[in-house]
Design a protein around this motif. Structure first.
Motif, PDB file in Angstrom:
ATOM      1  N   LEU A   4       0.853  -1.192   0.000  1.00  0.00           N
ATOM      2  CA  LEU A   4       0.000   0.000   0.000  1.00  0.00           C
ATOM      3  C   LEU A   4       0.888   1.240   0.000  1.00  0.00           C
ATOM      4  CD1 LEU A   4      -3.081   0.525   0.125  1.00  0.00           C
ATOM      5  CD2 LEU A   4      -2.826   0.827   2.587  1.00  0.00           C
ATOM      6  N   HIS A  78      -8.617  -2.221   5.380  1.00  0.00           N
ATOM      7  CA  HIS A  78      -8.134  -1.710   4.089  1.00  0.00           C
ATOM      8  C   HIS A  78      -6.693  -2.163   3.845  1.00  0.00           C
ATOM      9  CE1 HIS A  78      -8.134   0.932   0.612  1.00  0.00           C
ATOM     10  NE2 HIS A  78      -6.966   1.428   1.004  1.00  0.00           N
ATOM     11  N   ASN A  82      -5.884  -5.163   1.073  1.00  0.00           N
ATOM     12  CA  ASN A  82      -5.020  -4.754  -0.029  1.00  0.00           C
ATOM     13  C   ASN A  82      -3.914  -5.783  -0.237  1.00  0.00           C
ATOM     14  OD1 ASN A  82      -3.884  -2.489  -1.913  1.00  0.00           O
ATOM     15  ND2 ASN A  82      -2.155  -3.053  -0.613  1.00  0.00           N
TER      16      ASN A  82
END
Length: 274
Positions: A4, A78, A82
């Motif tokens: 990320l 998140h 990811n």
């Protein structure tokens, strides 16, 4: 599996748990370097809409490229999804999502009584709001856990001295400690009472966790159980004093804590006299 990028994770720099998973994400390669950002030092730019008050209670993950912000369990999900997209259906399933949200809030709202830190002058505070429901839930959880472990641990000791072992008695002792401290310290501590009780229960939880290894060892001479128990209680006393110092509440909570233990021991001895 992609790293990320272009994100900032606002983490309480004074919270060991927050620092651990914040830096852990970087070391594992789940997020790029410099993603971990202490809440206390983060400067909000005009083009970012971040609720810094909410970020005190639930960590904020900021997408600096698309100007999107996630908070709390949504921020963690998140990052995880990811890295592992296949977990999306599992983490998005309502029962799992509900449990994770409650667990996150349970830990987040109690993080400062689990791992307290002294307030620093001139530094923006990252202290979560007091949530009475989650604080009381934490107190009850630790009381039940401590009572059960003590019940198991004291069985060989009670067998040697000829005392009966009762799970209910252990819970009554733990609950009595809470009520005793409330009665004697309510006027002294005032608005700090629930913070103190949370820290006191963390001391009990630390003692409980320290006792667990001995429960895994079979056929240990009872003398060693007793000696180890005394050492653990001594450490708990030191930790109780240390936390009282951080809270700036003086010596009386520790003195009251010790007096209760002595009174309870005396009552148990009298009740078990032949």
């Amino acid at each position: 599996m992609e790293t990320l990028n272009n994100h900032k994770l606002l983490v309480d720099a004074d919270c060991p748990m927050c620092r651990m998973y914040g830096k852990g994400f970087e070391k594992a390669g789940w997020v790029d370097k410099e993603t971990y950002s202490p809440y206390q030092n983060f400067a909000v730019s005009a083009d970012l809409s971040i609720d810094m008050n909410k970020a005190r209670n639930e960590i904020a993950l900021v997408d600096t490229e698309h100007k999107v912000v996630w908070y709390g369990i949504d921020a963690l999900k998140h990052i995880v999804t990811n890295r592992f997209p296949t977990l999306n259906p599992v983490l998005g399933w309502k029962p799992v999502d509900f449990f994770l949200r409650k667990l996150y809030k349970f830990i987040s709202f109690n993080r400062k009584v689990i791992a307290p830190s002294a307030m620093k002058e001139g530094v923006k505070a990252c202290v979560p709001d007091l949530n009475v429901k989650y604080r009381l839930l934490y107190i009850v959880f630790v009381a039940i856990l401590s009572s059960f472990v003590l019940y198991q641990y004291t069985q060989p000791i009670n067998a040697v001295v000829g005392w009966q072992n009762h799970l209910g008695r252990e819970f009554m002792i733990c609950a009595g400690q809470i009520l005793w401290q409330i009665v004697f310290l309510k006027r002294l501590l005032k608005e700090k009472l629930l913070d103190y009780l949370g820290n006191m229960m963390t001391v009990s939880m630390i003692g409980t966790l320290l006792l667990l290894p001995m429960l895994l060892i079979k056929e240990v001479w009872t003398f060693y159980y007793l000696i180890y128990f005394i050492v653990v209680v001594g450490f708990m006393l030191w930790e109780h004093f240390r936390r009282s110092k951080i809270l700036k509440i003086g010596y009386w909570p520790t003195i009251s804590w010790v007096i209760y233990r002595i009174v309870v021991l005396g009552i148990i001895v009298l009740l078990n006299r032949p």
